[in-house]
Every structure is written in C-alpha cells, then in structure tokens.
Design an enzyme around this catalytic site. Structure first.
Site, PDB file in Angstrom:
ATOM      1  N   GLU A   1       6.864  27.284  14.083  1.00 22.92           N
ATOM      2  CA  GLU A   1       7.745  28.432  13.867  1.00 22.92           C
ATOM      3  C   GLU A   1       8.615  28.555  15.109  1.00 22.92           C
ATOM      4  OE1 GLU A   1       7.934  29.782  11.024  1.00 22.92           O
ATOM      5  OE2 GLU A   1       6.143  28.830  10.209  1.00 22.92           O
TER       6      GLU A   1
ATOM      7  N   ASP B   1       3.096  21.989  11.887  1.00 20.37           N
ATOM      8  CA  ASP B   1       4.170  22.892  11.478  1.00 20.37           C
ATOM      9  C   ASP B   1       4.499  23.792  12.664  1.00 20.37           C
ATOM     10  OD1 ASP B   1       5.709  24.054   8.981  1.00 20.37           O
ATOM     11  OD2 ASP B   1       5.010  25.762  10.138  1.00 20.37           O
TER      12      ASP B   1
ATOM     13  N   ASP C   1       0.950  27.104   7.005  1.00 20.09           N
ATOM     14  CA  ASP C   1       1.867  26.128   6.426  1.00 20.09           C
ATOM     15  C   ASP C   1       1.370  24.703   6.642  1.00 20.09           C
ATOM     16  OD1 ASP C   1       3.352  28.306   5.771  1.00 20.09           O
ATOM     17  OD2 ASP C   1       5.161  27.726   6.854  1.00 20.09           O
TER      18      ASP C   1
ATOM     19  N   HIS D   1       5.147  31.012   6.121  1.00 18.70           N
ATOM     20  CA  HIS D   1       5.960  30.959   7.333  1.00 18.70           C
ATOM     21  C   HIS D   1       5.149  31.304   8.577  1.00 18.70           C
ATOM     22  CE1 HIS D   1       9.661  30.138   5.208  1.00 18.70           C
ATOM     23  NE2 HIS D   1       9.402  31.126   4.376  1.00 18.70           N
TER      24      HIS D   1
END
Length: 592
Positions: free
Chosen positions: A36, A34, A180, A175
């Site tokens: 960001e 994952d 995540d 988030h």
C-alpha cells in the site's frame, strides 16, 4: 561427465533426465507480496504497508506484514481507500529498517504480485534510495497469467477483486497489504490449476507462458513485412481504415515487429493487434519530427487504444478576467482578448490549487458575479463574508473603488507575467507558521497549493518564451556525425531535416527555412497564447533543445526567462516534497 552424457543423449533424440524438465511448480517457494502506498509513482509517493506470504506446494510457510512510516502525509483519498491513517503509521518503522527484513524473508524465492510492475517498482526504488542491491528475483505477475488463462466470458476484467470472486478466495481483498497478499495466493493457486491444461508444470514454463505471443499476434506478423527501417510514425488500422493505435519509433520496422512477439504483454495492445488489418507508416527526417507527428495524429484521430495525448484541448487556464473588477476564473479556452492567462494545467484540481495560492497573496474578489460600478451603486451586488474576514476589499459593498481594486489586479497581472515573488512569499510564510504550530496537514495543503502554482507558472513561462519567438532554428548532433535540424515558429515545429556528415551546413539551413511551414503567432484552435502549437508539442521541442550539444543557429525574437519567474523554484518545490516533514528541510530546519 554425467551432465555431458545427459546432454549428448538428449541431442540424439532419447528421453532426457529429470533435470531437463525444469523446477516442478510443487517445489517452488513463492513469496506473494502486496504494497500500500501514498500514490502511484515511486518518484513522488512512499510505501505505507508491506504484506507478504511465503508458500510452497500449496502450504503456507510464513508471512510478513508491517505498516511503514512514509515520512510525509497520507492523502485523504488514500486513507479512504485503504483505511490507513496518519496516526496508524506515526509509530511504524521507516522503510530503511523494514526493507532488509523483507529482502531476507524473500531471499531465494520467486516473487509474485498482482500487477507486479507496480509493487516491484516501489521496492526497487526503495532499495536504490537506501543503498540496497535489488536481488535478481524471478517475478511472476498474476495479471499476465490471468489474461492468458481466463476468457472475457469468465471474468470481465483482471482486477484482484474480480479474480478473488471468481476463484472464491478465502480472504477478500480490501486494500490492506497482508489481506490482499493472501487473496493473491489463492488466485495464484487457482491459475496454476488452470495452467495444467496448457501443459505448464515447471517454473521455467510458467515464466515463459505469460510472455508467449498469442495466436492473433502470430497470425499478424506479415503486417510488418513492408515496414521500413527508418525513424517515423506507425498507424495500426482496422478493415475500415480507422486508426486503432498510433506510435513512433527511431526504427519503424523493429518497433512494429515487436507487437507480434511475446515481448508485447499489454492486454489492450494484444487486443488491438487482433483487430488490426494493416500498418501505415510515415517516414520522418528526425526523431523529433516523429514525436511531433505522433502527437498531432493522436490529437486528430483519437485512436481508441491510445491513452495519452488524445485530448490536448482539455488543458485548463487560470484567467484574470477583463472587467472593472477582475477575478480569477478557470477556463478551457484561451482567447486573444487582452486577458492574462496562467497555465496551461492538466487538471481542474491543479487549477483550483493554483488559484487558491494566488488568493492567499492577493485580495482579489472570489465571487463569480459580473461586478460593475452601476450594479454597486444600485446596491444590487451580492455580498459575501470574505470582506469581513479581510480576504477581499469588498468592492461589492462599495468599500473599495475600481481604482483601488486596480492595484490588486495589477499585482495579479505582474505575477502571471513572471514575478511570482508575492505568491511564493505569502505561501511560505503560511507554511512556516503552520509547521511551527505542528499543524502539518494544513501546512501540506498550503504546500500543495504553492506547488501547483509554481509548476503552472513555470510551465507557462517556458512555453511562452518559446512561443514568443517568431523563429528558432536549432541543430543537434546526430549519431552518424551529421546534424539534426529543426525550424520552430511560434512554438510549432515548422520543418525538420538532416545535415550529412562533413557537409557545409548553410545550404541545408537555408533550404529548410525556405520550405518551412508558415505559422501565425496565435491560434484559437490550439488554445495557446502567443503560440500556434499545443503545450505538449512545445514541451517535446524544449526537451529536444535541452539535450547536450544542441546549438541555436538563428533566433528571431526574445527568448528569455523572467528574472523572478517560477522556473528557478521548481527544484525547491521538488525538494520540499522529498522532505521528512511538511515544513522542514532534510536537516529538520524550516524551509527558507
């Protein structure tokens, strides 16, 4: 020899070897990743955090997690969403040093992500930017799996937060990349358990499962039987004849047939296919005509399953009002009222930033009252603090006459007409001053304002130049050796046709001009000053004309770009967004 015997035996209808069954899921090593980021596009945004968990057979084999310095500012709304602040990434490594470690961590594994195209898109872009070859990872998208395995009665949507609640994951998504990724691991395991009832037990079956066509898609394949193999527009319609989805293609038959195969994985489109009862087609002479017709039909019918181009009337303009003391106003409608308009712009935020950039350079009043000399003489005009700050000549207090104020509004009209130098010079001076004082967030705000202004002005100048021409006839080489023809009047495609290979062009050009649509120079309904086409249509035409080999045949009007216009600054703005600092070039020197 053994492999040959196994193949032969299988071909004769005898049970194959264990090798024929594929890789059992219990033996597959998954790396669930994952990211960001600072935004949604790899071209304009950067990675701020990478989190990954390696699992096999339900066991956790390791994890990888690190913050990443994006090399620029983190937008406030991203900080509010993720909790990642500028201070947190200041000492973090850059992506060029993080990427090799992640690729080594994931080597030889199957990559898993929730909405995988987003994460793999950023990783591929980072690899390309820093000279790393992207490994040929098998990729599994848990969104695709969830859409096939779970029903709407079980989950209203396939967001990670929704699936985490449904599968009761040990880690709640928040988030942040590693959290995540852990939540996605539990979601993956829950989905794999569900897949057992579908007979999916191997990696090969897992990869093919999400891409298989749905029963609805298979049952509607006959809708493509009568679709011709030609360029044009297709319209999916329901039982009432209502347009569900409108698209275009250079080969209608091939494109429509793809909606009924496993290559179509979009959930909304699969749902649309289930509702469709017929496919109506409109054959077009050229690809450009198909693209324009698609835009016009989408704007007219606003199909529920189309997402883009549905509301061309929602563009915004920055208007210099017509009154004794003009001001800059954001409007949705562009009228033939003698006012100067900057735009069009796609969002109110862009319009507000462009207006702020102009206010930095021009001391126009920013109040919204309709200011008249009589109102000022009576002392009934509302006043504000901008006059005391030197940001306005304070005509509301009578300190600046209408004649003196006209110099400011005249400068604003000149800027909108094409001389953007005053706004650019003021913004760059402010950016340099703030960057020199290490006030980078404020410098970034000024950069965003300047970028919004430059892009809006450049767009308006390009579209205005085309819209100002009464007629433009252009030819583009076709694949078969002939030519594609387009007649454009005041920015609107009035006719399109083809010249066969080795044919004399003049008769075809004359015939197309004679049968072209009559177009008036201005239309209130489209909101385009000097043109009768929506902005998106004119941009399609300009892209077509910018292609290699396009030749102008006839031009009636003055098709020019302002000498001191914004078009030449767009590359500078794009480079500014790619720099390490907000006010520095790649070499670290201030932008000039």
């Amino acid at each position: 020899m053994t492999a040959a015997r196994s193949h032969s035996t299988t071909a004769q209808g005898v049970q194959g070897t264990l090798d024929d069954l594929g890789t059992p899921l219990a033996e597959v090593t998954f790396v669930v990743v994952d990211l960001e980021t600072t935004g949604g596009s790899p071209a304009e945004s950067a990675i701020t955090e990478i989190g990954a968990v390696k699992v096999r057979g339900g066991a956790d084999l390791g994890q990888f997690g690190t913050l990443v310095d994006p090399g620029g500012e983190i937008p406030p709304f991203i900080t509010a969403l993720t909790g990642i602040t500028q201070a947190m990434v200041t000492a973090a490594p850059r992506i060029d040093s993080v990427l090799p470690a992640f690729l080594e961590f994931a080597r030889g594994c199957v990559l898993v992500a929730h909405n995988a195209p987003f994460d793999t898109g950023f990783l591929k872009a980072a690899c390309a930017a820093h000279g790393y070859a992207w490994p040929a990872f098998p990729v599994i998208d848990t969104v695709d799996l969830a859409r096939r395995v779970l029903t709407r009665d079980e989950v209203p949507n396939c967001k990670l937060e929704t699936l985490a609640r449904f599968f009761r994951t040990a880690t709640r998504p928040c988030h942040r990349a590693l959290a995540d990724a852990r939540a996605t691991v539990d979601v993956l395991h829950g989905l794999i358990e569900r897949l057992g009832s579908f007979g999916v037990t191997s990696l090969e079956e897992l990869r093919g499962f999400a891409k298989a066509p749905t029963p609805e898609q298979r049952s509607k394949r006959h809708l493509a039987d009568t679709v011709p193999s030609a360029p044009g527009v297709y319209v999916f319609e329901d039982t009432r004849g209502e347009a569900l989805y409108i698209g275009k293609s250079g080969d209608l038959r091939s494109r429509v047939r793809s909606y009924f195969t496993g290559s179509e994985t979009r959930h909304r489109v699969r749902e649309m296919v289930g509702l469709a009862e017929r496919v109506r087609t409109i054959v077009c002479a050229t690809g450009l005509e198909a693209e324009i017709r698609e835009l016009r039909l989408i704007a007219e019918h606003k199909p529920r399953y189309n997402r883009r181009s549905k509301f061309p009337e929602r563009v915004l303009w920055l208007k210099l009002t017509v009154e004794p003391f003009p001001r800059l106003s954001i409007v949705r409608e562009c009228r033939d009222d003698g006012a100067a308009y900057l735009g069009p712009m796609s969002s109110r935020r862009q319009a507000e930033e462009a207006r702020a950039a102009m206010h930095e350079a021009l001391p126009l009043r920013q109040c919204t009252q309709r200011l008249t000399p009589r109102l000022i003489e009576r002392g009934r005009a509302r006043t504000c603090a901008l006059g005391e700050m030197g940001r306005c000549g304070a005509p509301c207090e009578g300190r600046e006459s209408a004649a003196a104020y006209e110099a400011h509004s005249g400068s604003a009209r000149a800027v909108i007409a094409g001389d953007v130098r005053p706004v650019v010079a003021a913004a760059r001076a402010r950016i340099d001053r703030l960057a020199a004082g290490r006030r980078y967030e404020e410098a970034g705000l000024q950069r965003d304002r300047l970028a919004a202004f430059v892009r809006a002005a450049a767009r308006g100048q390009r579209l205005g130049a085309l819209a100002g021409c009464r007629q433009v006839v252009a030819a583009r080489p076709a694949f078969d050796g002939g030519w594609e023809l387009a007649v454009v009047r005041h920015g609107r495609l009035a006719a399109a046709g083809m010249i066969p290979p080795r044919a004399h062009p003049r008769p075809y050009v004359d015939a197309l001009i004679a049968t072209a649509e009559t177009v008036f120079p201005w239309s209130v309904t489209t909101g385009a000053p000097g043109g009768a086409a929506a902005a998106e249509e004119m941009e399609c035409i300009l892209r077509w004309m910018d292609a290699p080999g396009v030749r102008p045949v006839e031009v009636e009007g003055s098709w020019t770009s302002p000498v001191h216009g914004a078009e030449r600054l767009r590359e500078w703005i794009d480079n500014a967004y790619a720099t390490r600092g907000l006010g520095e070039s790649r070499s670290g020197r201030p932008l000039k």
